[in-house]
Motif scaffolding. Structure first.
Motif, PDB file in Angstrom:
ATOM      1  N   VAL A  93      -4.969   1.044   2.451  1.00 56.88           N
ATOM      2  CA  VAL A  93      -4.558  -0.335   2.732  1.00 56.88           C
ATOM      3  C   VAL A  93      -3.472  -0.714   1.734  1.00 56.88           C
ATOM      4  O   VAL A  93      -3.597  -0.444   0.543  1.00 56.88           O
ATOM      5  CB  VAL A  93      -5.754  -1.300   2.589  1.00 56.88           C
ATOM      6  CG1 VAL A  93      -5.313  -2.739   2.818  1.00 56.88           C
ATOM      7  CG2 VAL A  93      -6.861  -0.927   3.562  1.00 56.88           C
ATOM      8  N   GLU A  94      -2.406  -1.348   2.241  1.00 55.62           N
ATOM      9  CA  GLU A  94      -1.324  -1.816   1.370  1.00 55.62           C
ATOM     10  C   GLU A  94      -1.150  -3.313   1.575  1.00 55.62           C
ATOM     11  O   GLU A  94      -1.096  -3.792   2.701  1.00 55.62           O
ATOM     12  CB  GLU A  94      -0.013  -1.121   1.725  1.00 55.62           C
ATOM     13  CG  GLU A  94      -0.053   0.381   1.528  1.00 55.62           C
ATOM     14  CD  GLU A  94       1.178   1.044   2.112  1.00 55.62           C
ATOM     15  OE1 GLU A  94       2.269   0.798   1.590  1.00 55.62           O
ATOM     16  OE2 GLU A  94       1.018   1.776   3.107  1.00 55.62           O
ATOM     17  N   PHE A  95      -1.062  -4.037   0.435  1.00 53.76           N
ATOM     18  CA  PHE A  95      -0.839  -5.479   0.488  1.00 53.76           C
ATOM     19  C   PHE A  95      -0.237  -5.938  -0.828  1.00 53.76           C
ATOM     20  O   PHE A  95      -0.744  -5.604  -1.906  1.00 53.76           O
ATOM     21  CB  PHE A  95      -2.151  -6.232   0.753  1.00 53.76           C
ATOM     22  CG  PHE A  95      -2.031  -7.716   0.557  1.00 53.76           C
ATOM     23  CD1 PHE A  95      -1.239  -8.480   1.384  1.00 53.76           C
ATOM     24  CD2 PHE A  95      -2.702  -8.347  -0.472  1.00 53.76           C
ATOM     25  CE1 PHE A  95      -1.108  -9.850   1.195  1.00 53.76           C
ATOM     26  CE2 PHE A  95      -2.587  -9.717  -0.672  1.00 53.76           C
ATOM     27  CZ  PHE A  95      -1.788 -10.461   0.174  1.00 53.76           C
ATOM     28  N   ASN A  96       0.848  -6.688  -0.743  1.00 55.82           N
ATOM     29  CA  ASN A  96       1.438  -7.336  -1.912  1.00 55.82           C
ATOM     30  C   ASN A  96       1.726  -6.351  -3.052  1.00 55.82           C
ATOM     31  O   ASN A  96       1.469  -6.650  -4.216  1.00 55.82           O
ATOM     32  CB  ASN A  96       0.508  -8.469  -2.371  1.00 55.82           C
ATOM     33  CG  ASN A  96       1.231  -9.513  -3.183  1.00 55.82           C
ATOM     34  OD1 ASN A  96       2.443  -9.655  -3.086  1.00 55.82           O
ATOM     35  ND2 ASN A  96       0.496 -10.241  -3.981  1.00 55.82           N
ATOM     36  N   GLY A  97       2.206  -5.167  -2.712  1.00 61.79           N
ATOM     37  CA  GLY A  97       2.545  -4.175  -3.720  1.00 61.79           C
ATOM     38  C   GLY A  97       1.354  -3.397  -4.261  1.00 61.79           C
ATOM     39  O   GLY A  97       1.506  -2.536  -5.127  1.00 61.79           O
ATOM     40  N   GLU A  98       0.167  -3.678  -3.771  1.00 63.01           N
ATOM     41  CA  GLU A  98      -1.049  -2.985  -4.206  1.00 63.01           C
ATOM     42  C   GLU A  98      -1.508  -2.028  -3.114  1.00 63.01           C
ATOM     43  O   GLU A  98      -1.278  -2.256  -1.929  1.00 63.01           O
ATOM     44  CB  GLU A  98      -2.174  -3.992  -4.486  1.00 63.01           C
ATOM     45  CG  GLU A  98      -1.886  -4.957  -5.600  1.00 63.01           C
ATOM     46  CD  GLU A  98      -2.077  -4.346  -6.981  1.00 63.01           C
ATOM     47  OE1 GLU A  98      -2.792  -3.335  -7.104  1.00 63.01           O
ATOM     48  OE2 GLU A  98      -1.496  -4.879  -7.932  1.00 63.01           O
ATOM     49  N   THR A  99      -2.191  -0.965  -3.543  1.00 61.69           N
ATOM     50  CA  THR A  99      -2.726   0.011  -2.597  1.00 61.69           C
ATOM     51  C   THR A  99      -4.217   0.192  -2.856  1.00 61.69           C
ATOM     52  O   THR A  99      -4.654   0.282  -3.986  1.00 61.69           O
ATOM     53  CB  THR A  99      -2.018   1.365  -2.758  1.00 61.69           C
ATOM     54  OG1 THR A  99      -0.597   1.167  -2.612  1.00 61.69           O
ATOM     55  CG2 THR A  99      -2.477   2.362  -1.714  1.00 61.69           C
TER      56      THR A  99
END
Length: 69
Positions: free
Chosen positions: A58-64
Motif C-alpha cells: 500500500v502506498e499513501f502520502n510518500g509512505e509504503t
C-alpha cells in the motif's frame, strides 16, 4: 517501509492506514481512499473495504506499507 503483520487472513485497507498511523480516523481513511490518494500494488484503489492479504503493498502520502502473514 512499515509492515503490518496479519492476525487474520486479511486486513481492510482503511484499517491498515489507521493501524500504521497514516490517518487519524476511519473518516479520514475513507476520504483519502475515495479521493484516489491510495495505491494498492501500484494501482489506485477507492474501496475502503478492500481486503489486503500477505504480500500486498500500500502506498499513501510518500509512505509504503507491506502486509505480511
Amino acid at each position: 517501509m512499515q509492515e503490518i503483520k496479519l492476525r487474520e487472513d486479511y486486513i481492510k485497507l482503511g484499517q491498515a492506514l489507521k493501524a500504521c498511523g497514516l490517518v487519524s480516523s476511519g473518516i479520514e481513511a475513507k476520504i483519502v481512499i475515495q479521493d484516489g490518494e491510495v495505491k494498492v500494488n501500484g494501482e489506485v484503489d477507492t474501496r475502503r473495504g478492500k481486503k489486503l492479504v500477505d504480500g500486498d503493498i500500500v502506498e499513501f502520502n510518500g509512505e509504503t506499507i507491506k502486509v505480511i502473514k
